[in-house]
Design a protein around this motif. Structure first.
Motif, PDB file in Angstrom:
ATOM      1  N   GLY A 291       4.816   9.501  -3.767  1.00 53.59           N
ATOM      2  CA  GLY A 291       3.951   8.636  -4.853  1.00 53.59           C
ATOM      3  C   GLY A 291       2.690   8.194  -3.853  1.00 53.59           C
ATOM      4  O   GLY A 291       2.431   8.908  -2.904  1.00 53.59           O
ATOM      5  N   HIS A 292       1.685   7.066  -4.606  1.00 53.42           N
ATOM      6  CA  HIS A 292       0.490   7.073  -4.099  1.00 53.42           C
ATOM      7  C   HIS A 292       0.498   5.709  -3.583  1.00 53.42           C
ATOM      8  O   HIS A 292      -0.484   4.956  -3.202  1.00 53.42           O
ATOM      9  CB  HIS A 292      -0.638   7.234  -4.897  1.00 53.42           C
ATOM     10  N   MET A 293       1.549   4.764  -3.643  1.00 53.21           N
ATOM     11  CA  MET A 293       1.653   3.592  -3.423  1.00 53.21           C
ATOM     12  C   MET A 293       2.039   2.973  -1.936  1.00 53.21           C
ATOM     13  O   MET A 293       2.058   1.784  -1.548  1.00 53.21           O
ATOM     14  CB  MET A 293       2.673   2.946  -4.351  1.00 53.21           C
ATOM     15  N   THR A 294       2.386   3.923  -0.990  1.00 57.02           N
ATOM     16  CA  THR A 294       2.746   3.151   0.214  1.00 57.02           C
ATOM     17  C   THR A 294       1.784   2.736   0.966  1.00 57.02           C
ATOM     18  O   THR A 294       2.304   1.686   1.744  1.00 57.02           O
ATOM     19  CB  THR A 294       3.715   4.540   1.141  1.00 57.02           C
ATOM     20  N   ARG A 295       0.530   3.237   1.199  1.00 57.78           N
ATOM     21  CA  ARG A 295      -0.180   2.310   1.863  1.00 57.78           C
ATOM     22  C   ARG A 295      -0.419   1.076   1.354  1.00 57.78           C
ATOM     23  O   ARG A 295      -0.614  -0.063   2.104  1.00 57.78           O
ATOM     24  CB  ARG A 295      -1.760   3.031   1.741  1.00 57.78           C
ATOM     25  N   VAL A 296      -0.162   0.718  -0.115  1.00 55.38           N
ATOM     26  CA  VAL A 296      -0.577  -0.611  -0.616  1.00 55.38           C
ATOM     27  C   VAL A 296       0.871  -1.385  -0.306  1.00 55.38           C
ATOM     28  O   VAL A 296       0.703  -2.572   0.302  1.00 55.38           O
ATOM     29  CB  VAL A 296      -0.482  -0.566  -2.061  1.00 55.38           C
ATOM     30  N   TYR A 297       2.119  -0.717  -0.111  1.00 52.86           N
ATOM     31  CA  TYR A 297       3.319  -1.433   0.342  1.00 52.86           C
ATOM     32  C   TYR A 297       3.261  -1.731   1.629  1.00 52.86           C
ATOM     33  O   TYR A 297       3.768  -2.683   2.033  1.00 52.86           O
ATOM     34  CB  TYR A 297       4.425  -0.607  -0.130  1.00 52.86           C
TER      35      TYR A 297
END
Ligand code: GTP
Ligand code: MG
Length: 184
Positions: free
Chosen positions: A76-82
């Motif tokens: 996905g594309h959320m890991t940077r945010v997490y």
């Protein structure tokens, strides 16, 4: 020694729990925080949170915020945010499934590309080989091969764990926290 004002210092640490689908991340967190295990598999969607309060020493209370990230998020594309503002991480694989070990280096790279400590150092990261209550997949490394892998991929340490049988988890958490405190 007690602080002169008699107060204990409180530390808030954000720690990530990452690794492939079904390796037991949620189970490890549940065991560590809630002293509970379930055979049933319910995939994490996005991220789950858990808070553990630890009386580290006479002067220090640690509020450990665990971010239990769904295995499917690697695509996905959320890991940077997490990952933002994390000060440590566990990467988990399943000792019964060699393919989950093959993904470890990819998780580590993703982590190191997206998060660093304020001084630019890598966040301490501990590898967990979970489900050690089950027969091991011979494709997963042991001994000197594992030591070499840990060194090459800049892991702080490695623990075999079982969320089911409560093996290794408290030790791994204490070890990671000691590394986090060294950097603080
Ligand atoms: P995602 O949320 O999809 O990324 O998976 P996860 O890594 O959070 O895995 P989860 O904790 O949900 O566990 C997956 C399955 O493995 C469940 O059926 C658990 O009961 C089982 N499991 C987890 N830890 C252990 C363990 O130490 N030993 C054994 N035998 N089974 C385990
Ligand atoms: Mg999960």
């Amino acid at each position: 020694l007690l602080r002169s004002d008699g107060k204990r210092r409180e530390k808030l640490y954000k720690v990530l729990v990452i690794g492939d689908i079904g390796v037991g991340k949620t189970s490890v967190v549940k065991r560590y925080v809630h002293r509970f295990f379930s055979q049933q598999y319910r995939a994490t969607i996005g991220v789950d949170f858990a808070l553990k309060i630890i009386n580290w020493d006479q002067n220090t209370v640690i509020r450990l915020q665990l971010w239990d990230i769904a295995g499917q998020e690697r695509f996905g594309h959320m890991t940077r945010v997490y990952y933002k503002d994390a000060v440590g991480a566990f990467i988990v694989f399943d000792t019964t499934r060699g393919a989950t070990f093959d993904a470890v280096a990819k998780w580590k790279k993703d982590l190191d590309q997206k998060v660093e400590l304020p001084d630019g150092k890598l966040v301490p990261c501990v590898l967990l080989g979970n489900k050690c209550d089950q027969p091991r997949d011979s494709q997963t490394p042991e001994g000197t091969r594992m030591d070499q892998f840990l060194k090459e991929n800049e892991f702080s340490g490695f623990f075999e764990t079982s969320a089911k049988e409560n093996i290794g988890i408290d030790q791994a958490a204490r070890f990671l926290l000691s590394k986090i405190i060294e950097n603080d």
